[in-house]
Structures are given as C-alpha cells and as structure tokens.
Write a protein that holds these residues in place. Sequence first.
Motif, PDB file in Angstrom:
ATOM      1  N   GLY A 187       0.987  -1.059   0.155  1.00 30.63           N
ATOM      2  CA  GLY A 187       0.554   0.263  -0.097  1.00 30.63           C
ATOM      3  C   GLY A 187       0.614   1.152   0.175  1.00 30.63           C
ATOM      4  N   ALA A 188       1.947   1.334   0.360  1.00 30.05           N
ATOM      5  CA  ALA A 188       2.671   2.406   0.298  1.00 30.05           C
ATOM      6  C   ALA A 188       3.366   2.843  -1.168  1.00 30.05           C
ATOM      7  N   ALA A 189       3.726   1.863  -1.653  1.00 26.84           N
ATOM      8  CA  ALA A 189       4.271   1.844  -2.707  1.00 26.84           C
ATOM      9  C   ALA A 189       2.881   2.313  -3.885  1.00 26.84           C
ATOM     10  N   VAL A 190       1.614   1.380  -4.170  1.00 24.25           N
ATOM     11  CA  VAL A 190       0.417   1.757  -4.765  1.00 24.25           C
ATOM     12  C   VAL A 190      -0.594   2.618  -4.236  1.00 24.25           C
ATOM     13  N   ASN A 191      -0.911   3.099  -2.900  1.00 22.98           N
ATOM     14  CA  ASN A 191      -1.521   3.785  -2.734  1.00 22.98           C
ATOM     15  C   ASN A 191      -1.404   4.747  -2.201  1.00 22.98           C
ATOM     16  N   THR A 192      -0.684   4.801  -1.173  1.00 23.20           N
ATOM     17  CA  THR A 192      -0.143   6.516  -0.594  1.00 23.20           C
ATOM     18  C   THR A 192       1.521   6.695  -1.901  1.00 23.20           C
ATOM     19  N   GLY A 193       2.297   6.385  -2.873  1.00 28.64           N
ATOM     20  CA  GLY A 193       2.929   6.462  -3.093  1.00 28.64           C
ATOM     21  C   GLY A 193       2.083   7.202  -4.970  1.00 28.64           C
ATOM     22  N   GLY A 194       1.565   5.762  -5.402  1.00 30.03           N
ATOM     23  CA  GLY A 194       0.625   6.272  -6.270  1.00 30.03           C
ATOM     24  C   GLY A 194       1.014   5.598  -7.060  1.00 30.03           C
ATOM     25  N   VAL A 195       2.232   5.070  -6.913  1.00 26.69           N
ATOM     26  CA  VAL A 195       3.027   4.141  -8.014  1.00 26.69           C
ATOM     27  C   VAL A 195       3.188   3.541  -9.314  1.00 26.69           C
ATOM     28  N   THR A 196       2.623   3.952 -11.065  1.00 31.69           N
ATOM     29  CA  THR A 196       2.233   3.524 -11.512  1.00 31.69           C
ATOM     30  C   THR A 196       3.716   2.530 -12.658  1.00 31.69           C
ATOM     31  N   ARG A 197       2.540   2.678 -14.343  1.00 31.15           N
ATOM     32  CA  ARG A 197       3.858   1.451 -14.928  1.00 31.15           C
ATOM     33  C   ARG A 197       4.597   3.390 -15.528  1.00 31.15           C
ATOM     34  N   GLY A 198       5.641   2.731 -15.682  1.00 29.36           N
ATOM     35  CA  GLY A 198       7.140   3.743 -16.230  1.00 29.36           C
ATOM     36  C   GLY A 198       7.455   4.779 -15.157  1.00 29.36           C
ATOM     37  N   ASP A 199       7.535   4.723 -13.623  1.00 25.36           N
ATOM     38  CA  ASP A 199       8.012   5.463 -12.407  1.00 25.36           C
ATOM     39  C   ASP A 199       8.908   4.688 -12.407  1.00 25.36           C
ATOM     40  N   SER A 200      10.356   5.220 -11.959  1.00 23.08           N
ATOM     41  CA  SER A 200      11.416   4.829 -10.836  1.00 23.08           C
ATOM     42  C   SER A 200      10.882   4.858  -9.394  1.00 23.08           C
ATOM     43  N   VAL A 201      11.078   3.876  -9.107  1.00 22.63           N
ATOM     44  CA  VAL A 201      11.064   3.893  -7.755  1.00 22.63           C
ATOM     45  C   VAL A 201      12.271   3.052  -6.868  1.00 22.63           C
ATOM     46  N   ALA A 202      12.979   3.508  -5.717  1.00 19.15           N
ATOM     47  CA  ALA A 202      13.938   3.663  -4.323  1.00 19.15           C
ATOM     48  C   ALA A 202      13.051   2.941  -3.135  1.00 19.15           C
ATOM     49  N   VAL A 203      13.551   1.975  -2.690  1.00 19.03           N
ATOM     50  CA  VAL A 203      12.959   1.592  -1.210  1.00 19.03           C
ATOM     51  C   VAL A 203      14.149   1.312  -0.238  1.00 19.03           C
ATOM     52  N   ILE A 204      14.344   2.069   0.669  1.00 17.44           N
ATOM     53  CA  ILE A 204      15.494   2.166   1.346  1.00 17.44           C
ATOM     54  C   ILE A 204      14.866   1.266   2.788  1.00 17.44           C
ATOM     55  N   GLY A 205      15.421  -0.209   3.129  1.00 18.38           N
ATOM     56  CA  GLY A 205      15.094  -0.790   4.389  1.00 18.38           C
ATOM     57  C   GLY A 205      14.312  -1.926   3.462  1.00 18.38           C
ATOM     58  N   CYS A 206      15.176  -2.701   3.695  1.00 22.02           N
ATOM     59  CA  CYS A 206      14.763  -4.439   2.649  1.00 22.02           C
ATOM     60  C   CYS A 206      13.729  -5.688   3.837  1.00 22.02           C
ATOM     61  N   GLY A 207      13.175  -5.300   4.826  1.00 18.11           N
ATOM     62  CA  GLY A 207      12.556  -6.119   5.581  1.00 18.11           C
ATOM     63  C   GLY A 207      11.661  -7.120   4.599  1.00 18.11           C
ATOM     64  N   GLY A 208      10.516  -6.648   5.958  1.00 17.35           N
ATOM     65  CA  GLY A 208       9.644  -7.726   5.355  1.00 17.35           C
ATOM     66  C   GLY A 208       8.642  -5.944   4.348  1.00 17.35           C
ATOM     67  N   VAL A 209       8.495  -5.063   4.655  1.00 15.01           N
ATOM     68  CA  VAL A 209       7.562  -4.065   4.497  1.00 15.01           C
ATOM     69  C   VAL A 209       8.072  -3.285   3.563  1.00 15.01           C
ATOM     70  N   GLY A 210       9.861  -3.393   3.509  1.00 15.75           N
ATOM     71  CA  GLY A 210      10.590  -2.761   2.283  1.00 15.75           C
ATOM     72  C   GLY A 210      10.389  -3.950   1.140  1.00 15.75           C
ATOM     73  N   ASN A 211      10.044  -4.934   1.210  1.00 20.95           N
ATOM     74  CA  ASN A 211      10.190  -5.744   0.527  1.00 20.95           C
ATOM     75  C   ASN A 211       9.005  -6.162   0.073  1.00 20.95           C
ATOM     76  N   ALA A 212       8.133  -5.492   0.688  1.00 20.12           N
ATOM     77  CA  ALA A 212       7.008  -5.752  -0.181  1.00 20.12           C
ATOM     78  C   ALA A 212       6.293  -4.827  -0.633  1.00 20.12           C
ATOM     79  N   ALA A 213       6.943  -3.661  -0.294  1.00 24.52           N
ATOM     80  CA  ALA A 213       7.117  -1.924  -1.005  1.00 24.52           C
ATOM     81  C   ALA A 213       7.576  -2.536  -2.541  1.00 24.52           C
ATOM     82  N   ILE A 214       8.599  -3.265  -2.485  1.00 27.62           N
ATOM     83  CA  ILE A 214       8.398  -3.652  -4.120  1.00 27.62           C
ATOM     84  C   ILE A 214       8.122  -4.276  -4.687  1.00 27.62           C
ATOM     85  N   ALA A 215       7.837  -4.917  -3.555  1.00 27.60           N
ATOM     86  CA  ALA A 215       6.627  -6.228  -5.115  1.00 27.60           C
ATOM     87  C   ALA A 215       5.999  -5.506  -5.154  1.00 27.60           C
TER      88      ALA A 215
END
Length: 361
Positions: free
Chosen positions: A169-197
Amino acid sequence: MSQRVRGVVARAVGQPVELTTIVVPDPGPGEAVVAVRTCGVCHTDLHYREGGINDDFPFLLGHEAAGVVEAVGEGVTDLRAGDFVVLNWRAVCGRCRACLRGRPQYCFDTHNAEQKMTLEDGTELSPALGIGAFADKTLVAAGQCTKVDPQASPAAVGLLGCGVMAGIGAAVNTGGVTRGDSVAVIGCGGVGNAAIAGASLVGAHRIIAVDVEERKLRWARGFGAHHTVNAAETDPVQAIRDLTGGFGADVVIDAVGTPRTYEQAFYARDLAGTVVLVGVPTPDMRLDLPLLDVFGRGGALKSSWYGDCLPSRDFPVLVDLYLQGRLDLDGFVSERIALDEVEEAFARMERGEVLRSVVVL
C-alpha cells in the motif's frame, strides 16, 4: 459459552512471552470468534512486548492472521460460520468525517471487539492491534474480518493483515506508483520488500533497493528490484541519482523510519517527486531539514499508515493476484513454527534472519 484456549501473552516489559490458557467469550453484538489458522510474527508484536506501544500489560500478541469464522454475534449479517478470513486492524466505522466523505481508508474511528479476552483468573488482556491472534481462537469486531478466497494458503495471505499490506500500500496507494515510474525503497525487511513487490506489480520500470545487509538485498532482487545498493558501502543518495540519470527517483519509500533514512529519501527523489514514510519512528526522533529545500524541491512528503488500505477493497484483490501467480506472497514466509516458538522467532527476526516466521495452528 466462553472457551479456554492457548494464547501467547506478554506479562511485563522485556520479559519472555508465555504460552498460557486464555478465556475467549462468546461473540456479542457486532463481534466474531475466529479459529486462527496462521499468524505472522511481526516487529509490532515485539514492540508491544518491549513496552514500545503502551503499558497496558498483559498483552495477547499476534495480529497478522488468517482463520475461519467459528461464530458471530447479534447483528452480524455479512459473515457466517465457515468463512475464511484475513484479520485486519482497520474495522471502519462508516460514520466519521473520513467515511462520510467517501474515504473510509482514512477512517478516524476504527474499532475492536467490545468484550475482553482474559486470563483464567479474570485479568483482562490487551489484544495486539485489537486482534490477539497468537491463540487458537480470538474475539474480534466483525469488521476486522475480510473474506477472501479459501483456496489461498493461510500462511501467505494472513501476512496481508499488517506488514505486507503496509508495504504494498505504501507504494501503490500512498505513493501512487504506476507504470514507468522509478522507485527506490530504503530498508528491505518485510515491509520494504512488500513495497518492492507492489511497485513491480504495477509496472515500475526501475526499482532500486537499499539496505545495509546483503541478505536483505538478495531478498529484494527476488521480489522485483532491478538494482541494489548497499548503504554500508555506498552513499545511497548518490547511487540512486546515478541509477536515474542524475535526477533521483520518482518515488522514494522509507521503510526504516529514522531521521537519517528519511533525509536520504528526501534528497534521493527527483524534483516534484514523492517521499513515503512507512517505517515507524520512535517517539524521541526529530527531523531537521532546511525549509527552503522542502519548498524548493516541490513534490509531496507523505506518511503511510497501514498502506492507506481499505481491507474490504484491497485484500480480496491481492489474494486473487496471488492465486493467479502474479504476487509472490509465499516468498515472505521464511519459516513455519509452532505456537510455543514465538520467543525464539523474535530473536531470529531481530537478527535479520527471516522475513516472516509464521505460526501455524
């Protein structure tokens, strides 16, 4: 008639958790009793044990859960015994100013069961995030139960109840990530990897994972990261800029939640880009940024609470994507454990050895 079942309880700050007998009452109006199938071991449960949430001990821990409805109370019309559900801690009220404006994902008056589960001596328990699912059965508000496809693996989809939903949700709902965007995720535990997914799911064209541990960066590549940056060896801000043509990422997600990682996120985004804070800070943390930089860089600085999700909307969709093979929820399940192994799972989590241990009942 009330039932006596096993439950994992934290009795005092910093003390090891205890597997003991708890009393679960019959559901009252608007409530449901759920037979728990699985429950993930989340950092939030450890925060409860350490007194980092509040001091309402004893706590009945556990909240990332899937199970089967056993009974419902008076007035519950959209659930029945036998329904397979994922539990959530956002039972929306339908009456507050956010709900009445058509924004129930921001509900300001979410609620839990009115009755209390107890120890055998009558001591009332505080259920973690209003759920308390490190137990054979738990009592929740009916609105905390979201029906999903029963073909799904409980161990995998139960994680939508907190960390995985928060990250996606942090990526899709809050961040509004969509096709073509560049995204960086700082911290790759469970929440961070879910943002990557989540970013991968919606078609981000460049996903950059940042962490200080190579193990977590390997996990990140498995969930869709195209590039990885070890912040123990490289300046992450410069690395993100180098990987985005010198500009910075369109969306940067801080899944750690410290002043240092937030500052990195702030300066690693492109002009008019978005910063999303989903990592949870501690009460003593303070942030110092030049106000002119805040103004001059434009864009948006957002906080993401539970991934700005609406469980009734988001859980079924994500479970369907999982069943279609488009969202790897199984990848978050590092190990399956018994109910009496929660304390050892906390230790493995603190050492960064697992994404999620999942209690199977």
